[in-house]
Design a protein around this motif. Structure first.
Motif, PDB file in Angstrom:
ATOM      1  N   TYR A 224       5.337   8.112   4.369  1.00  0.00           N
ATOM      2  CA  TYR A 224       6.424   7.132   4.413  1.00  0.00           C
ATOM      3  C   TYR A 224       7.207   7.028   3.105  1.00  0.00           C
ATOM      4  O   TYR A 224       8.266   6.414   3.068  1.00  0.00           O
ATOM      5  N   GLY A 225       6.718   7.596   2.037  1.00  0.00           N
ATOM      6  CA  GLY A 225       7.437   7.568   0.767  1.00  0.00           C
ATOM      7  C   GLY A 225       6.591   6.999  -0.350  1.00  0.00           C
ATOM      8  O   GLY A 225       6.024   5.912  -0.217  1.00  0.00           O
ATOM      9  N   VAL A 226       6.524   7.733  -1.462  1.00  0.00           N
ATOM     10  CA  VAL A 226       5.675   7.299  -2.574  1.00  0.00           C
ATOM     11  C   VAL A 226       6.211   6.031  -3.237  1.00  0.00           C
ATOM     12  O   VAL A 226       5.480   5.347  -3.957  1.00  0.00           O
ATOM     13  N   HIS A 227       7.491   5.702  -2.988  1.00  0.00           N
ATOM     14  CA  HIS A 227       8.034   4.455  -3.540  1.00  0.00           C
ATOM     15  C   HIS A 227       7.286   3.228  -3.027  1.00  0.00           C
ATOM     16  O   HIS A 227       7.272   2.177  -3.671  1.00  0.00           O
ATOM     17  N   LEU A 228       6.640   3.347  -1.867  1.00  0.00           N
ATOM     18  CA  LEU A 228       5.907   2.221  -1.291  1.00  0.00           C
ATOM     19  C   LEU A 228       4.632   1.897  -2.054  1.00  0.00           C
ATOM     20  O   LEU A 228       3.972   0.901  -1.761  1.00  0.00           O
ATOM     21  N   ASN A 229       4.294   2.731  -3.029  1.00  0.00           N
ATOM     22  CA  ASN A 229       3.151   2.405  -3.876  1.00  0.00           C
ATOM     23  C   ASN A 229       3.337   1.050  -4.557  1.00  0.00           C
ATOM     24  O   ASN A 229       2.360   0.323  -4.774  1.00  0.00           O
ATOM     25  N   VAL A 230       4.573   0.696  -4.885  1.00  0.00           N
ATOM     26  CA  VAL A 230       4.831  -0.609  -5.512  1.00  0.00           C
ATOM     27  C   VAL A 230       4.366  -1.733  -4.597  1.00  0.00           C
ATOM     28  O   VAL A 230       3.703  -2.688  -5.032  1.00  0.00           O
ATOM     29  N   LEU A 231       4.677  -1.637  -3.313  1.00  0.00           N
ATOM     30  CA  LEU A 231       4.243  -2.665  -2.372  1.00  0.00           C
ATOM     31  C   LEU A 231       2.736  -2.627  -2.157  1.00  0.00           C
ATOM     32  O   LEU A 231       2.116  -3.658  -1.876  1.00  0.00           O
ATOM     33  N   CYS A 232       2.138  -1.451  -2.307  1.00  0.00           N
ATOM     34  CA  CYS A 232       0.674  -1.357  -2.200  1.00  0.00           C
ATOM     35  C   CYS A 232      -0.004  -2.073  -3.368  1.00  0.00           C
ATOM     36  O   CYS A 232      -1.083  -2.655  -3.216  1.00  0.00           O
ATOM     37  N   ILE A 233       0.617  -2.031  -4.535  1.00  0.00           N
ATOM     38  CA  ILE A 233       0.088  -2.759  -5.686  1.00  0.00           C
ATOM     39  C   ILE A 233       0.216  -4.263  -5.457  1.00  0.00           C
ATOM     40  O   ILE A 233      -0.718  -5.038  -5.721  1.00  0.00           O
ATOM     41  N   VAL A 234       1.370  -4.683  -4.927  1.00  0.00           N
ATOM     42  CA  VAL A 234       1.550  -6.096  -4.596  1.00  0.00           C
ATOM     43  C   VAL A 234       0.510  -6.535  -3.564  1.00  0.00           C
ATOM     44  O   VAL A 234      -0.047  -7.637  -3.650  1.00  0.00           O
ATOM     45  N   ALA A 235       0.233  -5.661  -2.597  1.00  0.00           N
ATOM     46  CA  ALA A 235      -0.771  -5.980  -1.580  1.00  0.00           C
ATOM     47  C   ALA A 235      -2.140  -6.208  -2.205  1.00  0.00           C
ATOM     48  O   ALA A 235      -2.880  -7.115  -1.806  1.00  0.00           O
ATOM     49  N   GLN A 236      -2.491  -5.399  -3.194  1.00  0.00           N
ATOM     50  CA  GLN A 236      -3.767  -5.594  -3.871  1.00  0.00           C
ATOM     51  C   GLN A 236      -3.809  -6.926  -4.611  1.00  0.00           C
ATOM     52  O   GLN A 236      -4.848  -7.598  -4.654  1.00  0.00           O
ATOM     53  N   LEU A 237      -2.693  -7.327  -5.189  1.00  0.00           N
ATOM     54  CA  LEU A 237      -2.625  -8.633  -5.853  1.00  0.00           C
ATOM     55  C   LEU A 237      -2.812  -9.763  -4.843  1.00  0.00           C
ATOM     56  O   LEU A 237      -3.535 -10.733  -5.111  1.00  0.00           O
ATOM     57  N   VAL A 238      -2.183  -9.631  -3.683  1.00  0.00           N
ATOM     58  CA  VAL A 238      -2.294 -10.667  -2.656  1.00  0.00           C
ATOM     59  C   VAL A 238      -3.731 -10.746  -2.124  1.00  0.00           C
ATOM     60  O   VAL A 238      -4.243 -11.841  -1.853  1.00  0.00           O
ATOM     61  N   LEU A 239      -4.389  -9.605  -2.013  1.00  0.00           N
ATOM     62  CA  LEU A 239      -5.776  -9.601  -1.530  1.00  0.00           C
ATOM     63  C   LEU A 239      -6.725 -10.310  -2.496  1.00  0.00           C
ATOM     64  O   LEU A 239      -7.752 -10.838  -2.087  1.00  0.00           O
ATOM     65  N   MET A 240      -6.381 -10.314  -3.784  1.00  0.00           N
ATOM     66  CA  MET A 240      -7.224 -11.013  -4.760  1.00  0.00           C
ATOM     67  C   MET A 240      -6.586 -12.327  -5.210  1.00  0.00           C
ATOM     68  O   MET A 240      -6.918 -12.884  -6.249  1.00  0.00           O
ATOM     69  N   ARG A 241      -5.692 -12.845  -4.388  1.00  0.00           N
ATOM     70  CA  ARG A 241      -4.906 -14.031  -4.709  1.00  0.00           C
ATOM     71  C   ARG A 241      -5.770 -15.229  -5.090  1.00  0.00           C
ATOM     72  O   ARG A 241      -5.530 -15.894  -6.108  1.00  0.00           O
TER      73      ARG A 241
END
Length: 321
Positions: free
Chosen positions: A256-273
């Motif tokens: 889907y595009g390596v640019h989505l890695n940024v959103l994957c990092i945000v997802a990790q932050l939300v998981l440890m919110r």
């Protein structure tokens, strides 16, 4: 029938394929990255040239690449890492000597920034786009302005590690790595690593839209993404174990595009919110991300796409170019 097929593809990317695809993964990655067949002799000719101008920097990094990961250490030797990175350094060095019209990274039939053209129609990410440990940089570049491609930056050793682990030969890993650096993430290895720094700013910007409370808390603690997310942006999260989960995450990013890695990092932050909001020292907590859970991260990342403005998503797509 075609709609069912596209839904099936989307399910494979988001939930993972059935059965073991480890034997075929590198070939799928090469297709998604738009890598052309590479003669083994081409790779060997780069090896036989001996140490590149970046050789000493490479040797300073390779011994600590995924040093605590037993799976990686059993399959990939330090010698393989050195050979691959040195060959890449020579290829990038050669490209710097050529006029722009002769750039070695030129390819035809390039996939879109969302991955393969076919998958972009089935992807919620594609629909949205149509509407619209701290790593220190060490670059070998002769232009002070940072606009000229470097031939090696610290962190490239970790970025190539999953490719070597998944590949059946160093030549396959070389082909994938070269395309990743020159076609998909060229600004990540430019002198000043501008693309990485843009990615870090986008982590903060996307977090603001996705979880304003968490963003405000981190801001109050003077914790921008520059402080804690540099390795995750630069290495496409390859710095976060376990390695098998990184491979699953990369299946998604390459499709889907390596640019989505940024959103994957945000997802990790939300998981440890909850842990972050409840911590008196969130900086220490964010120094080492929890073990990667790729499918949870992917599902969250995809759900975030609709929460960020189209203009920000456009910046996301372009930040690594």
């Amino acid at each position: 029938m075609a709609r069912v097929a596209k839904d099936d593809i989307d399910a494979v990317i988001r939930q993972g394929p059935r059965g073991d695809i480890s034997q075929d993964r590198i070939y799928v990655w090469l297709i998604l990255l738009n890598a052309s067949p590479l003669s083994t002799d081409t790779y060997l000719s780069l090896i036989h040239r001996g140490p590149s101008p970046a050789y000493s920097k490479i040797r300073n990094d390779t011994f600590r690449t995924l040093a605590t990961d037993p799976l990686f250490k059993r399959r990939v030797s330090e010698a393989s890492l050195i050979r691959l990175l040195n060959a890449i350094a020579w290829r990038l060095h050669d490209a710097k000597q050529l006029p722009p019209s002769s750039n070695l990274s030129t390819v035809t039939n390039v996939a879109t920034s969302l991955g393969s053209p076919e998958l972009s129609h089935a992807s919620p990410v594609g629909k949205h786009a149509q509407g619209a440990s701290t790593t220190t940089a060490t670059s070998t570049s002769s232009m002070p302005g940072g606009t000229e491609p470097g031939i090696y930056v610290q962190g490239m050793n970790v970025l190539c590690a999953p490719l070597l682990y998944a590949a059946k030969s160093e030549a396959e890993a070389f082909s994938a790595f070269h395309l990743l650096l020159t076609l998909h993430l060229p600004s990540y290895v430019r002198g000043a690593m501008d693309g990485v720094h843009r990615g870090l700013k986008l982590v903060d910007k996307c977090l603001l839209h996705i979880d304003p409370k968490l963003h405000a808390y981190l801001s109050s603690k003077n914790l921008p993404a520059e402080i804690y997310a540099f390795p995750s942006v630069l290495t496409l999260c390859a710095c976060t174990p376990p390695l098998p989960e990184v491979l699953i995450l990369w299946d998604f990013l390459f499709a889907y595009g390596v640019h989505l890695n940024v959103l994957c990092i945000v997802a990790q932050l939300v998981l440890m919110r909850q842990e972050v909001l409840g911590s008196k020292n969130p900086g220490g907590l964010l120094r080492v991300f929890p073990q990667l859970e790729a499918r949870k991260v992917v599902n969250l990342a995809v759900s975030f796409v609709g929460k960020i403005p189209a203009m920000v998503y456009g910046e996301l797509v372009d930040h690594g170019k």
